[in-house]
Design a protein around this motif. Structure first.
Motif, PDB file in Angstrom:
ATOM      1  N   THR A   1       2.223   1.502  -3.743  1.00 22.31           N
ATOM      2  CA  THR A   1       1.178   2.029  -4.781  1.00 22.31           C
ATOM      3  C   THR A   1       0.949   3.489  -4.293  1.00 22.31           C
ATOM      4  N   ARG A   2       0.503   3.906  -2.989  1.00 20.18           N
ATOM      5  CA  ARG A   2       0.168   5.187  -2.523  1.00 20.18           C
ATOM      6  C   ARG A   2       1.418   6.335  -3.117  1.00 20.18           C
TER       7      ARG A   2
ATOM      8  N   THR B   1      -4.903   0.068  -9.044  1.00 13.62           N
ATOM      9  CA  THR B   1      -3.608  -0.499  -8.318  1.00 13.62           C
ATOM     10  C   THR B   1      -3.859  -0.095  -7.006  1.00 13.62           C
ATOM     11  N   LEU B   2      -3.971   1.314  -6.557  1.00 13.69           N
ATOM     12  CA  LEU B   2      -4.086   1.662  -5.289  1.00 13.69           C
ATOM     13  C   LEU B   2      -5.479   0.943  -4.581  1.00 13.69           C
TER      14      LEU B   2
ATOM     15  N   LEU C   1       0.902  -1.143   0.073  1.00 14.14           N
ATOM     16  CA  LEU C   1       0.145   0.047   0.001  1.00 14.14           C
ATOM     17  C   LEU C   1       1.034   1.313   0.104  1.00 14.14           C
TER      18      LEU C   1
ATOM     19  N   GLN D   1      -5.270   4.180 -10.009  1.00 16.33           N
ATOM     20  CA  GLN D   1      -6.229   4.199  -9.052  1.00 16.33           C
ATOM     21  C   GLN D   1      -6.633   2.665  -8.663  1.00 16.33           C
TER      22      GLN D   1
ATOM     23  N   GLU E   1       1.053   6.741  -6.757  1.00 18.13           N
ATOM     24  CA  GLU E   1      -0.257   7.443  -7.120  1.00 18.13           C
ATOM     25  C   GLU E   1       0.279   9.025  -6.768  1.00 18.13           C
TER      26      GLU E   1
ATOM     27  N   GLU F   1      -5.294  -1.156  -1.218  1.00 21.78           N
ATOM     28  CA  GLU F   1      -6.011  -0.718  -0.120  1.00 21.78           C
ATOM     29  C   GLU F   1      -6.959  -1.941   0.508  1.00 21.78           C
TER      30      GLU F   1
END
Length: 410
Positions: free
Chosen positions: A143-144, A184-185, A140, A182, A147, A189
């Protein structure tokens, strides 16, 4: 030329390395102590202890003497009134009670082994939940950060497009990459939420009280990696051995139950004005229910358990070899990933941006490189998670989970 905000890049890097830094800075002993204390306080641990006590209580009941004495009171009203009072006791001449006590000793060992195996399974489930939570949190964070970087990049490209430095295609590519991020995020999550839920179910904790130990602790230091040495310690093998011993005791008991036990009685009383006493001996006749079929069934069960023990030994030896080999392979792959990446991932961010700013890299290639960096980070997280899970599996199969935790705690 404009560049990405140093604050954004610094926050992204902090998010990516947060879990690793915490692992490095936290002593493994504190984590091991916290985990042991947490598991001991779980309702599941109390249930295992209560179940073990139930088994032991049932065994104590089975170890009691086989026959109780009987009180006999007689009264006969005829020409002369007869009153008698006597005691009778069935004698265990065949040794049934001794055979039962021998079987109870085996059952006590079985109760201890079953409880130990249940505790090891609970510990393995807790460790796997912690590993999954740590990996999900790392994914997370990665990926965050991706993003956030794509969002800042898209805004930068928009301003450069307005200034005439970049074309409309570059802006569209950036927005498409941001939109793709989005999904992937969202998946990361969702995985993190599922891992946190699983952690609450297993450890009754929303998040770990201590971060996982560094990866260097997930290897053989105070534990053995000799499969032939660890084979006799396997819970399943020891359970199979004790079940064979119990079946053999059952055959011994069935053999003794074929023999009849006499009952001896002694009585005193009065018949009219005369005193009387008497002795009574009775012996069951094994004519119809001889017990031979029960004995043959017990012998067959014993032979079945003996054959099952040999199969269990072969199966566990294969499982131990496979578990150890799987761990060694996964650790080798993870170490290779570390050697290949090194400091490359940390340096690639600034390098790629500088090359793109200088015009030596197209926006499309830059975005592809960013996605490749993310995939590489995620593969490293997956390799570390798989290595840790394989280590837990090896320790559980070889009955060394407690040894490993104790070595960390000490």
């Amino acid at each position: 030329m404009e560049s990405l905000s140093p604050v954004v890049r610094g926050c992204a890097l902090l998010l990516l390395l947060c879990a690793t830094r915490l692992q490095a800075d936290t002593p493994a002993g504190q984590w091991a102590g916290w985990l042991q204390q947490q598991i001991n306080s779980l309702p599941a641990s109390r249930a295992i202890n209560a179940e073990q006590e139930r088994w032991l209580a049932e065994n104590r009941d089975a170890a009691q003497p086989l026959y109780n004495p009987a009180l006999n009171i007689g009264y006969e009203d005829s020409a002369e009134t007869t009153r008698t009072l006597g005691l009778s006791q069935t004698l265990d001449w065949s040794g049934k009670a001794r055979a039962r006590r021998d079987a109870v000793a085996v059952r006590d060992t079985l109760a201890q082994l079953r409880a130990d195996k249940a505790r090891a399974s609970l510990l393995a489930d807790s460790l796997n939940a912690l590993v999954a939570f740590d990996a999900a949190r790392a994914r997370l964070a990665a990926t965050r950060a991706q993003e956030q970087q794509l969002s800042a990049l898209s805004e930068l490209i928009r301003r450069r497009e307005q200034a005439g430095d970049l074309g409309q295609v570059d802006a569209q590519l950036a927005w498409l990459s941001l939109a793709q991020a989005q999904q992937t995020l969202a998946e990361a999550e969702s995985d993190a939420t599922a891992a946190a839920t699983r952690l609450r179910q297993v450890l009754a904790s929303a998040q770990p009280g201590r971060p996982l130990p560094a990866a260097r602790h997930w290897q053989a230091v105070a534990v053995s990696t000799d499969t032939s040495q660890r084979l006799p310690a396997s819970f399943d093998l020891r359970l199979a051995q004790q079940q064979l011993a119990l079946a053999e005791q059952g055959a011994t008991l069935a053999s003794r139950q074929r023999r009849a036990d006499p009952t001896l009685g002694f009585s005193v009383g009065q018949e009219g004005d005369d005193n009387l006493w008497g002795v009574d001996i009775s012996l069951p006749l094994k004519i119809f229910n001889t017990g031979n079929d029960r004995y043959q069934a017990a012998l067959a069960d014993s032979e079945s358990r003996r054959a099952l023990l040999e199969k269990t030994r072969a199966d566990i030896a294969a499982q131990l070899d496979g578990a150890l080999r799987d761990y060694q392979q996964r650790r080798e792959r993870w170490q290779t990933w570390q050697q290949l990446t090194g400091d490359t991932l940390a340096r690639s961010d600034a390098l790629l941006e500088r090359v793109w700013q200088q015009g030596e890299l197209t926006t499309q290639s830059y975005l592809q490189a960013l996605n490749q960096r993310l995939d590489t980070r995620l593969s490293g997280i997956a390799l570390r998670e798989a290595m840790q899970q394989a280590w837990i599996e090896w320790l559980q199969q070889s009955a060394q989970l407690n040894d490993w935790l104790s070595s960390l705690a000490n």
